[in-house]
Design a protein around this motif. Structure first.
Motif, PDB file in Angstrom:
ATOM      1  N   ILE A   3       0.854  -1.189   0.000  1.00  0.00           N
ATOM      2  CA  ILE A   3       0.000   0.000   0.000  1.00  0.00           C
ATOM      3  C   ILE A   3       0.892   1.242   0.000  1.00  0.00           C
ATOM      4  O   ILE A   3       1.742   1.402   0.884  1.00  0.00           O
ATOM      5  N   GLU A   4       0.704   2.089  -0.987  1.00  0.00           N
ATOM      6  CA  GLU A   4       1.413   3.364  -1.060  1.00  0.00           C
ATOM      7  C   GLU A   4       0.422   4.485  -0.776  1.00  0.00           C
ATOM      8  O   GLU A   4      -0.574   4.637  -1.498  1.00  0.00           O
ATOM      9  N   ILE A   5       0.685   5.243   0.288  1.00  0.00           N
ATOM     10  CA  ILE A   5      -0.203   6.330   0.701  1.00  0.00           C
ATOM     11  C   ILE A   5       0.557   7.649   0.547  1.00  0.00           C
ATOM     12  O   ILE A   5       1.526   7.905   1.263  1.00  0.00           O
ATOM     13  N   ARG A   6       0.120   8.470  -0.385  1.00  0.00           N
ATOM     14  CA  ARG A   6       0.789   9.747  -0.650  1.00  0.00           C
ATOM     15  C   ARG A   6      -0.120  10.897  -0.232  1.00  0.00           C
ATOM     16  O   ARG A   6      -1.289  10.954  -0.612  1.00  0.00           O
ATOM     17  N   MET A   7       0.440  11.804   0.559  1.00  0.00           N
ATOM     18  CA  MET A   7      -0.270  13.001   0.973  1.00  0.00           C
ATOM     19  C   MET A   7       0.502  14.227   0.493  1.00  0.00           C
ATOM     20  O   MET A   7       1.724  14.317   0.672  1.00  0.00           O
ATOM     21  N   THR A   8      -0.238  15.170  -0.102  1.00  0.00           N
ATOM     22  CA  THR A   8       0.384  16.356  -0.682  1.00  0.00           C
ATOM     23  C   THR A   8      -0.280  17.612  -0.146  1.00  0.00           C
ATOM     24  O   THR A   8      -1.516  17.717  -0.153  1.00  0.00           O
ATOM     25  N   GLY A   9       0.549  18.544   0.321  1.00  0.00           N
ATOM     26  CA  GLY A   9       0.045  19.825   0.815  1.00  0.00           C
ATOM     27  C   GLY A   9       0.616  20.967   0.003  1.00  0.00           C
ATOM     28  O   GLY A   9       0.666  20.888  -1.229  1.00  0.00           O
ATOM     29  N   THR A  10       1.078  22.004   0.668  1.00  0.00           N
ATOM     30  CA  THR A  10       1.696  23.147  -0.009  1.00  0.00           C
ATOM     31  C   THR A  10       2.967  23.524   0.753  1.00  0.00           C
ATOM     32  O   THR A  10       3.023  23.459   1.984  1.00  0.00           O
ATOM     33  N   PRO A  11       4.023  23.946   0.015  1.00  0.00           N
ATOM     34  CA  PRO A  11       5.274  24.308   0.677  1.00  0.00           C
ATOM     35  C   PRO A  11       5.197  25.701   1.308  1.00  0.00           C
ATOM     36  O   PRO A  11       4.299  26.483   1.015  1.00  0.00           O
ATOM     37  N   SER A  12       6.159  25.953   2.178  1.00  0.00           N
ATOM     38  CA  SER A  12       6.282  27.281   2.777  1.00  0.00           C
ATOM     39  C   SER A  12       7.713  27.480   3.242  1.00  0.00           C
ATOM     40  O   SER A  12       8.497  26.524   3.303  1.00  0.00           O
ATOM     41  N   TYR A  70       8.163  29.869   8.512  1.00  0.00           N
ATOM     42  CA  TYR A  70       6.718  30.091   8.659  1.00  0.00           C
ATOM     43  C   TYR A  70       5.958  28.833   8.226  1.00  0.00           C
ATOM     44  O   TYR A  70       5.201  28.838   7.252  1.00  0.00           O
ATOM     45  N   PRO A  71       6.149  27.720   8.939  1.00  0.00           N
ATOM     46  CA  PRO A  71       5.490  26.474   8.536  1.00  0.00           C
ATOM     47  C   PRO A  71       3.975  26.568   8.553  1.00  0.00           C
ATOM     48  O   PRO A  71       3.301  25.844   7.817  1.00  0.00           O
ATOM     49  N   GLU A  72       3.437  27.488   9.366  1.00  0.00           N
ATOM     50  CA  GLU A  72       1.979  27.643   9.424  1.00  0.00           C
ATOM     51  C   GLU A  72       1.403  28.171   8.124  1.00  0.00           C
ATOM     52  O   GLU A  72       0.193  28.072   7.881  1.00  0.00           O
ATOM     53  N   GLY A 102      15.502  25.140   4.201  1.00  0.00           N
ATOM     54  CA  GLY A 102      14.743  26.373   4.297  1.00  0.00           C
ATOM     55  C   GLY A 102      13.313  26.235   3.835  1.00  0.00           C
ATOM     56  O   GLY A 102      12.564  27.216   3.831  1.00  0.00           O
ATOM     57  N   VAL A 103      12.920  25.012   3.442  1.00  0.00           N
ATOM     58  CA  VAL A 103      11.576  24.783   2.897  1.00  0.00           C
ATOM     59  C   VAL A 103      10.857  23.719   3.719  1.00  0.00           C
ATOM     60  O   VAL A 103      11.377  22.617   3.924  1.00  0.00           O
ATOM     61  N   SER A 104       9.659  24.035   4.191  1.00  0.00           N
ATOM     62  CA  SER A 104       8.845  23.065   4.911  1.00  0.00           C
ATOM     63  C   SER A 104       8.307  22.028   3.935  1.00  0.00           C
ATOM     64  O   SER A 104       7.883  22.355   2.821  1.00  0.00           O
ATOM     65  N   ALA A 105       8.333  20.752   4.337  1.00  0.00           N
ATOM     66  CA  ALA A 105       7.889  19.658   3.458  1.00  0.00           C
ATOM     67  C   ALA A 105       6.449  19.854   3.020  1.00  0.00           C
ATOM     68  O   ALA A 105       5.600  20.310   3.784  1.00  0.00           O
ATOM     69  N   SER A 106       6.174  19.461   1.765  1.00  0.00           N
ATOM     70  CA  SER A 106       4.805  19.568   1.246  1.00  0.00           C
ATOM     71  C   SER A 106       4.327  18.275   0.598  1.00  0.00           C
ATOM     72  O   SER A 106       3.180  18.175   0.172  1.00  0.00           O
ATOM     73  N   ASP A 107       5.203  17.277   0.529  1.00  0.00           N
ATOM     74  CA  ASP A 107       4.828  16.020  -0.111  1.00  0.00           C
ATOM     75  C   ASP A 107       5.447  14.866   0.682  1.00  0.00           C
ATOM     76  O   ASP A 107       6.609  14.935   1.091  1.00  0.00           O
TER      77      ASP A 107
END
Length: 372
Positions: free
Chosen positions: A179-188, A192-194, A239-244
């Motif tokens: 099972i491969e479960i991928r979650m994707t958000g947005t970088p920041s 300012y991770p919020e 310098g970049v918060s994870a998004s994927d």
């Protein structure tokens, strides 16, 4: 008619089968690429038997027709042809499928040369693509088309006494899937991770929940197991918060119904965690195998056959944790899957040092022959 008759192989026939096994061992082919293997097996049967051989493209079967009019429902025997891919992608017969195919060819020769009459048609299914769980599906239509009443298969198994017949009521080999479960958000910006959407916490929480669910199912419903294969989140850009992020699991279970419920529950938990964090979700299953659940009457026939052949039996207390796509056949008709011991100290399956022990070939043919 052949009824509970002890199957004895002549020495020259056994030598032919061993030579075939060694030849197949030298030409291993990955799943869905078993071209030379298939050609070698078909040519062997054409040169050494009078059986009808039917080419079905990626696979083939042979049939020994009944000799008498009052026939029982046909019986089928299946062997797999593909090899395992080791490091670097190079295929090798590290699972013993060269031995399985040679055993089935040996049964074909034995029945073709036999002097006793058969009261049922016997089908020999040479199946590709077992290692990825897809080959049985290619061959399944044959069961309905020929109204096959029983089907049997076997696997060689290291760690058990050589030539012992390994029998298990119920599930012989577990169901499983990747099972491969991928979650994707947005970088920041990492400061300012919020301002972004980081999937790391959702995936970490999900992993712990799946493990807890596994424990609950084991306590109440039966054996299931989750294995963490890998987790990848973000990059090396500090310098970049994870998004994927992606979580990779292998899940297995003893009973098909419990396994299906466990997989469904994992997917539901993933949806809840993704929704909670407002993340995009993608779930993929990789190489799903059904549980290989033996039929009771067929297991009884295995025991009776081993006794008639004078072969020692080991009754397994637990199913094999690995998977076998033979389970698809058992969802369609009666039958059973069994093992033959390679020896307590024999090299383990799926390792580059493994080679099929020719000493168990005669035992395997005797078992198959006794089940006709």
């Amino acid at each position: 008619m052949r009824r509970n008759r002890e199957c004895i192989m002549e020495k020259d026939l056994l030598n032919k089968i061993i030579a075939l096994r060694k030849k197949l061992h030298e030409i291993p082919e990955r799943s869905l690429a078993e071209t030379k293997t298939k050609q070698t097996l078909m040519q062997f049967l054409q040169e050494n038997t009078t059986l009808s051989i039917v080419d079905c493209g990626k696979w083939f079967y042979a049939v020994r027709k009944a000799d008498v009019g009052d026939r029982k429902a046909p019986v089928a025997f299946r062997a797999d042809m593909d090899a395992v891919c080791a490091k670097g992608g190079q295929p090798g017969h590290y699972c013993g499928h060269d031995g399985h195919s040679s055993i089935l060819a040996g049964l074909a020769l034995y029945l073709d040369k036999g002097k006793t009459e058969l009261n049922r048609d016997v089908y020999f299914i040479f199946q590709p693509v077992e290692e990825t769980g897809q080959g049985a599906k290619l061959c399944l239509p044959l069961l309905e088309e020929k109204k096959i009443g029983e089907i049997y298969g076997l696997h060689n198994i290291p760690g058990y006494p050589k030539n012992h017949i390994l029998i298990k009521e119920g599930t012989f080999a577990c169901a499983s899937t990747g099972i491969e479960i991928r979650m994707t958000g947005t970088p920041s910006h990492a400061a300012y991770p919020e301002a972004g959407k980081n999937p790391g916490f959702a995936l970490a929480k999900l992993l712990l929940e799946v493990e807890k669910l596994m424990e609950q199912v084991n306590e109440t419903r039966g054996f299931v197991r989750m294995t963490l294969i890998g987790m990848e989140i973000g990059s090396d850009s500090y310098g970049v918060s994870a998004s994927d992020g992606v979580l990779r699991l292998t899940v297995r279970g003893e009973r098909e119904c419990v396994f299906e419920e466990y997989v469904a529950a994992i997917k539901e938990l993933a949806k809840e965690r993704a929704k909670e964090e407002n993340l995009t979700l993608a779930i993929h299953e990789i190489e799903r195998f059904p549980a290989t659940e033996n039929h009771m009457d067929s297991v009884k026939k295995l025991r009776a056959c081993a006794a008639k052949q004078g072969l020692p039996v080991t009754e397994l207390k637990e199913p094999m944790r690995w998977s076998e796509d033979f389970g698809y056949y058992l969802q369609k008709t009666e039958g059973a899957f069994f093992g033959i011991g390679d020896g307590e100290d024999h090299v383990q399956l799926h390792t580059e040092q493994y080679e099929f022990p020719d000493e168990i070939i005669e035992t395997a043919v005797r078992m198959f022959g006794g089940l006709v």
